[in-house]
Design a protein around this motif. Structure first.
Motif, PDB file in Angstrom:
ATOM      1  N   ALA A   1      89.885 -40.428 -27.246  1.00 17.60           N
ATOM      2  CA  ALA A   1      91.052 -40.564 -26.371  1.00 17.60           C
ATOM      3  C   ALA A   1      91.111 -41.965 -25.778  1.00 17.60           C
ATOM      4  CB  ALA A   1      91.014 -39.513 -25.257  1.00 17.60           C
ATOM      5  N   ILE A   2      89.992 -42.460 -25.268  1.00 14.33           N
ATOM      6  CA  ILE A   2      89.968 -43.801 -24.679  1.00 14.33           C
ATOM      7  C   ILE A   2      90.311 -44.856 -25.713  1.00 14.33           C
ATOM      8  CG2 ILE A   2      88.392 -45.586 -23.807  1.00 14.33           C
ATOM      9  CD1 ILE A   2      87.170 -43.502 -22.050  1.00 14.33           C
ATOM     10  N   GLU A   3      89.741 -44.747 -26.893  1.00 16.28           N
ATOM     11  CA  GLU A   3      90.031 -45.724 -27.953  1.00 16.28           C
ATOM     12  C   GLU A   3      91.532 -45.773 -28.230  1.00 16.28           C
ATOM     13  OE1 GLU A   3      88.196 -46.931 -32.238  1.00 16.28           O
ATOM     14  OE2 GLU A   3      88.460 -44.797 -31.845  1.00 16.28           O
ATOM     15  N   SER A   4      92.157 -44.631 -28.302  1.00 17.70           N
ATOM     16  CA  SER A   4      93.593 -44.564 -28.550  1.00 17.70           C
ATOM     17  C   SER A   4      94.390 -45.176 -27.400  1.00 17.70           C
ATOM     18  CB  SER A   4      94.020 -43.112 -28.769  1.00 17.70           C
ATOM     19  OG  SER A   4      95.410 -43.011 -28.912  1.00 17.70           O
ATOM     20  N   TYR A   5      94.024 -44.820 -26.155  1.00 15.79           N
ATOM     21  CA  TYR A   5      94.740 -45.353 -24.995  1.00 15.79           C
ATOM     22  C   TYR A   5      94.665 -46.874 -24.947  1.00 15.79           C
ATOM     23  CZ  TYR A   5      94.408 -40.518 -23.248  1.00 15.79           C
ATOM     24  OH  TYR A   5      94.476 -39.163 -23.108  1.00 15.79           O
ATOM     25  N   ILE A   6      93.472 -47.424 -25.195  1.00 16.42           N
ATOM     26  CA  ILE A   6      93.296 -48.874 -25.124  1.00 16.42           C
ATOM     27  C   ILE A   6      94.040 -49.572 -26.256  1.00 16.42           C
ATOM     28  CG2 ILE A   6      91.609 -50.743 -25.278  1.00 16.42           C
ATOM     29  CD1 ILE A   6      89.713 -48.908 -23.640  1.00 16.42           C
ATOM     30  N   GLN A   7      93.927 -49.069 -27.481  1.00 11.02           N
ATOM     31  CA  GLN A   7      94.636 -49.677 -28.607  1.00 11.02           C
ATOM     32  C   GLN A   7      96.142 -49.661 -28.401  1.00 11.02           C
ATOM     33  OE1 GLN A   7      93.205 -47.531 -32.031  1.00 11.02           O
ATOM     34  NE2 GLN A   7      91.531 -48.969 -32.351  1.00 11.02           N
ATOM     35  N   ASN A   8      96.642 -48.628 -27.755  1.00  8.21           N
ATOM     36  CA  ASN A   8      98.081 -48.494 -27.515  1.00  8.21           C
ATOM     37  C   ASN A   8      98.519 -49.037 -26.161  1.00  8.21           C
ATOM     38  OD1 ASN A   8      99.042 -47.124 -29.977  1.00  8.21           O
ATOM     39  ND2 ASN A   8      97.558 -45.578 -29.342  1.00  8.21           N
ATOM     40  N   ARG A   9      97.594 -49.729 -25.476  1.00  2.00           N
ATOM     41  CA  ARG A   9      97.876 -50.360 -24.173  1.00  2.00           C
ATOM     42  C   ARG A   9      98.402 -49.345 -23.156  1.00  2.00           C
ATOM     43  NH1 ARG A   9      95.250 -53.603 -26.720  1.00  2.00           N
ATOM     44  NH2 ARG A   9      95.790 -55.772 -27.075  1.00  2.00           N
ATOM     45  N   GLN A  10      97.723 -48.196 -23.051  1.00  2.00           N
ATOM     46  CA  GLN A  10      98.147 -47.134 -22.146  1.00  2.00           C
ATOM     47  C   GLN A  10      97.128 -46.906 -21.042  1.00  2.00           C
ATOM     48  OE1 GLN A  10      98.596 -44.103 -25.182  1.00  2.00           O
ATOM     49  NE2 GLN A  10     100.822 -44.283 -25.040  1.00  2.00           N
ATOM     50  N   TRP A  11      96.754 -47.974 -20.333  1.00  2.00           N
ATOM     51  CA  TRP A  11      95.864 -47.806 -19.198  1.00  2.00           C
ATOM     52  C   TRP A  11      96.641 -48.011 -17.910  1.00  2.00           C
ATOM     53  CZ3 TRP A  11      94.674 -51.880 -22.717  1.00  2.00           C
ATOM     54  CH2 TRP A  11      95.024 -53.157 -22.289  1.00  2.00           C
ATOM     55  N   ASP A  12      96.027 -47.645 -16.801  1.00  2.00           N
ATOM     56  CA  ASP A  12      96.667 -47.752 -15.491  1.00  2.00           C
ATOM     57  C   ASP A  12      96.483 -49.147 -14.915  1.00  2.00           C
ATOM     58  OD1 ASP A  12      97.469 -45.025 -15.415  1.00  2.00           O
ATOM     59  OD2 ASP A  12      95.431 -44.454 -14.849  1.00  2.00           O
ATOM     60  N   THR A  13      97.427 -49.545 -14.093  1.00  2.00           N
ATOM     61  CA  THR A  13      97.339 -50.822 -13.393  1.00  2.00           C
ATOM     62  C   THR A  13      97.770 -50.626 -11.945  1.00  2.00           C
ATOM     63  OG1 THR A  13      99.600 -51.458 -13.969  1.00  2.00           O
ATOM     64  CG2 THR A  13      97.854 -52.185 -15.464  1.00  2.00           C
ATOM     65  N   GLU A  14      97.429 -51.593 -11.128  1.00  2.00           N
ATOM     66  CA  GLU A  14      97.888 -51.643  -9.744  1.00  2.00           C
ATOM     67  C   GLU A  14      98.784 -52.863  -9.602  1.00  2.00           C
ATOM     68  OE1 GLU A  14      94.351 -51.627  -7.324  1.00  2.00           O
ATOM     69  OE2 GLU A  14      94.123 -49.464  -7.544  1.00  2.00           O
ATOM     70  N   PRO A  15      99.554 -52.949  -8.518  1.00  2.00           N
ATOM     71  CA  PRO A  15     100.397 -54.127  -8.323  1.00  2.00           C
ATOM     72  C   PRO A  15      99.579 -55.423  -8.439  1.00  2.00           C
ATOM     73  CG  PRO A  15     100.935 -52.464  -6.697  1.00  2.00           C
ATOM     74  CD  PRO A  15      99.716 -51.973  -7.432  1.00  2.00           C
ATOM     75  N   GLY A  16     100.138 -56.383  -9.149  1.00  2.00           N
ATOM     76  CA  GLY A  16      99.472 -57.661  -9.356  1.00  2.00           C
ATOM     77  C   GLY A  16      98.693 -57.746 -10.655  1.00  2.00           C
ATOM     78  N   MET A  17      98.441 -56.603 -11.301  1.00  2.00           N
ATOM     79  CA  MET A  17      97.758 -56.604 -12.593  1.00  2.00           C
ATOM     80  C   MET A  17      98.797 -56.801 -13.687  1.00  2.00           C
ATOM     81  SD  MET A  17      95.025 -53.499 -12.303  1.00  2.00           S
ATOM     82  CE  MET A  17      93.620 -53.589 -11.227  1.00  2.00           C
ATOM     83  N   PRO A  18      98.413 -57.468 -14.784  1.00  2.00           N
ATOM     84  CA  PRO A  18      99.378 -57.690 -15.858  1.00  2.00           C
ATOM     85  C   PRO A  18      99.792 -56.388 -16.543  1.00  2.00           C
ATOM     86  CG  PRO A  18      97.183 -58.375 -16.546  1.00  2.00           C
ATOM     87  CD  PRO A  18      97.096 -58.005 -15.096  1.00  2.00           C
ATOM     88  N   ASP A  19     100.992 -56.384 -17.086  1.00  2.00           N
ATOM     89  CA  ASP A  19     101.473 -55.240 -17.861  1.00  2.00           C
ATOM     90  C   ASP A  19     100.648 -55.155 -19.145  1.00  2.00           C
ATOM     91  OD1 ASP A  19     102.856 -53.657 -19.781  1.00  2.00           O
ATOM     92  OD2 ASP A  19     104.719 -53.956 -18.683  1.00  2.00           O
ATOM     93  N   PRO A  20     100.020 -54.012 -19.418  1.00  2.00           N
ATOM     94  CA  PRO A  20      99.180 -53.889 -20.613  1.00  2.00           C
ATOM     95  C   PRO A  20      99.924 -54.226 -21.908  1.00  2.00           C
ATOM     96  CG  PRO A  20      98.871 -51.990 -19.193  1.00  2.00           C
ATOM     97  CD  PRO A  20     100.010 -52.794 -18.622  1.00  2.00           C
TER      98      PRO A  20
END
Length: 66
Positions: A40-59
């Motif tokens: 699941a993690i491998e898929s999320y990272i490859q597809n740029r589907q992680w969480d961010t907070e304000p000020g973090m770049p868009d995956p």
């Protein structure tokens, strides 16, 4: 005995001339095995589907492989 579930929590960091900075984070969610959590993690990272907070770049704007 109850059935076990597994979850992997992670952070993504980038290093530049200012040092290491967190740019994202996430969790695999709950799965029946460590291997399923890893998949699941491998898929999320490859597809740029992680969480961010304000000020973090868009995956989705980060270059793959960099």
């Amino acid at each position: 005995m109850s059935e076990r579930e597994y979850r992997i929590e992670y952070t993504i960091q980038a290093n530049d001339d200012k040092g290491w900075t967190e740019i994202g984070f996430g969790s695999s969610g709950a799965w029946d095995s460590v291997d399923e959590s890893l998949y699941a993690i491998e898929s999320y990272i490859q597809n740029r589907q992680w969480d961010t907070e304000p000020g973090m770049p868009d995956p989705k704007e980060l270059e793959a492989g960099r």
